[in-house]
Design an enzyme around this catalytic site. Sequence first.
Site, PDB file in Angstrom:
ATOM      1  N   ARG A 128     -14.995  -2.203  12.926  1.00 49.81           N
ATOM      2  CA  ARG A 128     -14.893  -2.921  14.221  1.00 49.81           C
ATOM      3  C   ARG A 128     -15.072  -2.292  15.719  1.00 49.81           C
ATOM      4  O   ARG A 128     -15.301  -2.914  16.477  1.00 49.81           O
ATOM      5  CB  ARG A 128     -13.396  -3.604  14.204  1.00 49.81           C
ATOM      6  CG  ARG A 128     -13.107  -4.141  12.943  1.00 49.81           C
ATOM      7  CD  ARG A 128     -13.973  -5.276  12.408  1.00 49.81           C
ATOM      8  NE  ARG A 128     -13.614  -5.544  10.865  1.00 49.81           N
ATOM      9  CZ  ARG A 128     -14.311  -6.515  10.233  1.00 49.81           C
ATOM     10  NH1 ARG A 128     -15.159  -7.257  10.690  1.00 49.81           N
ATOM     11  NH2 ARG A 128     -13.992  -6.552   8.759  1.00 49.81           N
ATOM     12  N   THR A 172     -11.050  -0.231   8.760  1.00 52.37           N
ATOM     13  CA  THR A 172     -12.369  -1.020   9.141  1.00 52.37           C
ATOM     14  C   THR A 172     -11.903  -1.138  10.849  1.00 52.37           C
ATOM     15  O   THR A 172     -13.151  -1.279  11.479  1.00 52.37           O
ATOM     16  CB  THR A 172     -12.587  -2.453   8.917  1.00 52.37           C
ATOM     17  OG1 THR A 172     -11.534  -3.399   9.020  1.00 52.37           O
ATOM     18  CG2 THR A 172     -12.892  -2.219   7.040  1.00 52.37           C
ATOM     19  N   GLY A 188      -6.742  -3.234   1.989  1.00 54.21           N
ATOM     20  CA  GLY A 188      -6.423  -2.863   0.731  1.00 54.21           C
ATOM     21  C   GLY A 188      -5.850  -4.253   0.041  1.00 54.21           C
ATOM     22  O   GLY A 188      -5.035  -4.211  -1.042  1.00 54.21           O
ATOM     23  N   TRP A 229      -5.906  -5.151   9.353  1.00 57.20           N
ATOM     24  CA  TRP A 229      -7.223  -4.655   9.507  1.00 57.20           C
ATOM     25  C   TRP A 229      -7.737  -5.253  10.898  1.00 57.20           C
ATOM     26  O   TRP A 229      -9.092  -4.761  11.039  1.00 57.20           O
ATOM     27  CB  TRP A 229      -8.126  -5.021   8.479  1.00 57.20           C
ATOM     28  CG  TRP A 229      -8.114  -6.559   8.089  1.00 57.20           C
ATOM     29  CD1 TRP A 229      -7.357  -7.184   7.128  1.00 57.20           C
ATOM     30  CD2 TRP A 229      -9.245  -7.302   8.281  1.00 57.20           C
ATOM     31  NE1 TRP A 229      -7.720  -8.581   7.068  1.00 57.20           N
ATOM     32  CE2 TRP A 229      -9.024  -8.541   7.913  1.00 57.20           C
ATOM     33  CE3 TRP A 229     -10.359  -7.173   9.134  1.00 57.20           C
ATOM     34  CZ2 TRP A 229      -9.614  -9.734   7.818  1.00 57.20           C
ATOM     35  CZ3 TRP A 229     -11.083  -8.379   9.382  1.00 57.20           C
ATOM     36  CH2 TRP A 229     -10.797  -9.518   8.707  1.00 57.20           C
ATOM     37  N   ASN A 247      -3.366 -11.311   3.996  1.00 54.59           N
ATOM     38  CA  ASN A 247      -2.623 -12.014   2.911  1.00 54.59           C
ATOM     39  C   ASN A 247      -1.519 -11.324   1.950  1.00 54.59           C
ATOM     40  O   ASN A 247      -1.846 -10.046   1.796  1.00 54.59           O
ATOM     41  CB  ASN A 247      -3.711 -12.719   1.893  1.00 54.59           C
ATOM     42  CG  ASN A 247      -4.600 -11.746   1.354  1.00 54.59           C
ATOM     43  OD1 ASN A 247      -5.548 -11.312   2.093  1.00 54.59           O
ATOM     44  ND2 ASN A 247      -4.343 -10.952   0.235  1.00 54.59           N
ATOM     45  N   ASP A 290      -5.876 -16.609   0.574  1.00 55.21           N
ATOM     46  CA  ASP A 290      -6.527 -15.367   1.259  1.00 55.21           C
ATOM     47  C   ASP A 290      -6.767 -15.856   2.703  1.00 55.21           C
ATOM     48  O   ASP A 290      -7.706 -15.341   3.508  1.00 55.21           O
ATOM     49  CB  ASP A 290      -7.722 -14.885   0.517  1.00 55.21           C
ATOM     50  CG  ASP A 290      -8.460 -13.781   1.180  1.00 55.21           C
ATOM     51  OD1 ASP A 290      -7.711 -13.046   1.550  1.00 55.21           O
ATOM     52  OD2 ASP A 290      -9.575 -13.686   1.164  1.00 55.21           O
ATOM     53  N   ASP A 292      -5.610 -14.244   5.755  1.00 51.19           N
ATOM     54  CA  ASP A 292      -5.046 -13.659   6.885  1.00 51.19           C
ATOM     55  C   ASP A 292      -4.866 -14.208   8.134  1.00 51.19           C
ATOM     56  O   ASP A 292      -5.579 -14.941   8.706  1.00 51.19           O
ATOM     57  CB  ASP A 292      -6.002 -12.502   7.088  1.00 51.19           C
ATOM     58  CG  ASP A 292      -6.327 -11.865   5.680  1.00 51.19           C
ATOM     59  OD1 ASP A 292      -5.815 -11.897   4.658  1.00 51.19           O
ATOM     60  OD2 ASP A 292      -7.419 -10.954   5.696  1.00 51.19           O
ATOM     61  N   ARG A 317      -7.021 -18.290  10.766  1.00 46.06           N
ATOM     62  CA  ARG A 317      -8.008 -18.583   9.288  1.00 46.06           C
ATOM     63  C   ARG A 317      -7.407 -19.740   8.682  1.00 46.06           C
ATOM     64  O   ARG A 317      -8.409 -20.413   8.121  1.00 46.06           O
ATOM     65  CB  ARG A 317      -7.782 -17.180   8.711  1.00 46.06           C
ATOM     66  CG  ARG A 317      -8.784 -17.255   7.531  1.00 46.06           C
ATOM     67  CD  ARG A 317      -8.853 -15.823   7.008  1.00 46.06           C
ATOM     68  NE  ARG A 317      -9.571 -15.761   5.772  1.00 46.06           N
ATOM     69  CZ  ARG A 317      -9.846 -14.577   5.309  1.00 46.06           C
ATOM     70  NH1 ARG A 317      -9.600 -13.285   5.789  1.00 46.06           N
ATOM     71  NH2 ARG A 317     -10.473 -14.378   4.108  1.00 46.06           N
TER      72      ARG A 317
END
Length: 519
Positions: A128, A172, A188, A229, A247, A290, A292, A317
Site C-alpha cells: 500500500r 502489506t 495472516g 493490514w 476477520n 471474511d 474485514d 466491507r
Amino acid sequence: MKFSKIAFVVVASALVWSAFPSSLPAQNVDAATLLNPPADSWPSYHGDYTGKRHSKLTQITLKNVNQLTLAWAFQTERSPTIKSSPLLVDGVLYFTTPDNVWAVDARSGQLIWHYTYPPNKGDHIGQRGVAIYKGWIYFASPDAHLVCLNAKDGKVRWIVEVADVNKGYWTTEAPQIVGNHVIVGVGGDMDNLQTFIRAVDPETGKTQWQFDVTAPAGTPNTATGGTTWMAGTYDPELNLIYWGTGNPTPVLTGSTRPGDNLYTCSIVALNPDTGKLVWAFQPSPHDTHDWDAIEIPVLVDGPFRGKQRKMLMQASRNGYFFVLDRTNGKNLLTVPFGPVNWASKVDETGRPIPNPKKEPSPDGVLIAPDEGGLTNFRSPSFDPKTGLFLVDAHPSWSLYFAKPADGTYGWAGADYGLWGKGVLEAIDYQTGKIRWSHELGPGGSGAGVLTTDSGLTFTGDAHGNFLALDTANGKTLWHAGAGAYIASSPITYKLDGDQYVVTSGGGVLFAWKLPSTSR
C-alpha cells in the site's frame, strides 16, 4: 544542430541528477508537517491524518479539467499492479509494489533511486505504500519486516522483524507515523494466528508497545485473526488513533469461536503513546464471511442532526455505512449502502446482527455482498462542501459453503462469486441516503477516490479509465485510458505553480496537469 545540443544538455542533466541522489533537498518531515501538510506535499498515506483524501487545491476546476494532459508517466517495468498511494515530500514521490520502493522526481517522472528487498516467501498480494519521518522512509515487506531507508538515496538503515513469516504472517500496509511512533499492523488471515498493531521507535526499530487484537492461538472458545493490514487515522486533539481490524479465524467456520469474537472486524481507538484500548465498535460481530472492517475510518468535524460532533465514518466491507462519535465510539447512524441480506436486525448499539440462516452451509447460502465486500481497501473521500462521503462500491452476490472436511483451520469453507459491478456512490452522511451514483462497470473497480475544493472527484472505472467527475452530481467531465487495471487511490499536489493529479494503472504511474495556457 541546435536541437541536438539542447537534447544533449537535457540528457546530461538527467544523468547527473540520477547519479547524485545526495543532491536531493533534506526530507525533513516533522510532526508539524504531518499535522498540517503544505500544498506542495502529500506526506502520509491519506494526505493528512483525517483520511478524508480531500484537497484544498483549486487550480484544476470544473471548467478546465477537460484540458488535463499527461505531464509524465513512469513505468516500473514490473508485473505487479501498483496498489500504493504515493507520498510527496520536497518534490519527490515515493511509491511501492511488493519488495520494491521507488523515488521519482515529481516534476518530470525521472527515477531518483530504486530499492529492492531481498527475495522472500512472504505473501505478495499487494503493497500500500510507505511512511516518511525526519529523512527516513519506512517500508513493510511481504515477509513481515519493517525496513528503514534513507530518503535521499534508498540505502538501508535497519531492518527489524515485525512477525514470523514462517508462522504465516505477512505485511502489506503503509506504516503510519504519529509522534515518535511508527505504527504498523500485520496480515495472516488464512492461518489461525493472533494478530496485532505495533508501535516501534523510528530511530532504532525497537518495539514501544503492542495491541493484541485476539487471544493467543489455542485459547479455548475464542477466535484468532483480526488482521490489521491497512493504515489508520489520527485525532491529535483527542490523541487517539483509529484502526480497522480484520476477520476472525477460522474464516467461514464459526462453531469453534462462539460469541462476538472481539476485537475482530472492529474499529478500535487506541492511545498512540501506550497502545491502550480506549473504545471499540464492531461492524461485523461473529463474522463468517471474511468482511474485514479495515476500511478507512474517516474523521469529520461538523453538524450531525443539529449538534456539532467529532465523527468517524466508515463504509464497511460488510455493506453498512457507519457514523460514530469518535470521542467515545457511540453509534450515530447505521445504514446499508447497497444490497445486504445477511443481518437480521441492527441492535441498539448500531451493530448489524448476523442472521443464523445466512451462515455458510454444506448446501450453500446466497449472500450479499460477496467475499470481496461492498467495498474494500480502496480509499473513500469526504467532500466538506457537499457533505458527501464518496466510496467505490461493489454491489454483489455470492454462494457461501461450509465444508466440514476442511476442519477448523484457516479458510475452512468456500465462496463462489456470482455477480458484481462497480458503482461510485455519494452518500449523504446525515441520512445515509445515496445522493447520486455513477456506474463503473462489470466486476467492479479497484480505484480509490480523491475530491478537491474546486468541486472535482477523481477515481477510476472497471475498464481502466481515469475519471474526473462533478462532485455535486457525478457527471463525467474528463477521462483518459490507463491501459490496465486501476488499483490505487489518486493524490494531488502543487509544484512551481502547477497542480498535478497522480494516478496509476497496472505498473505505470501517471501525472496529469493543465497546459500552461489553460492556467
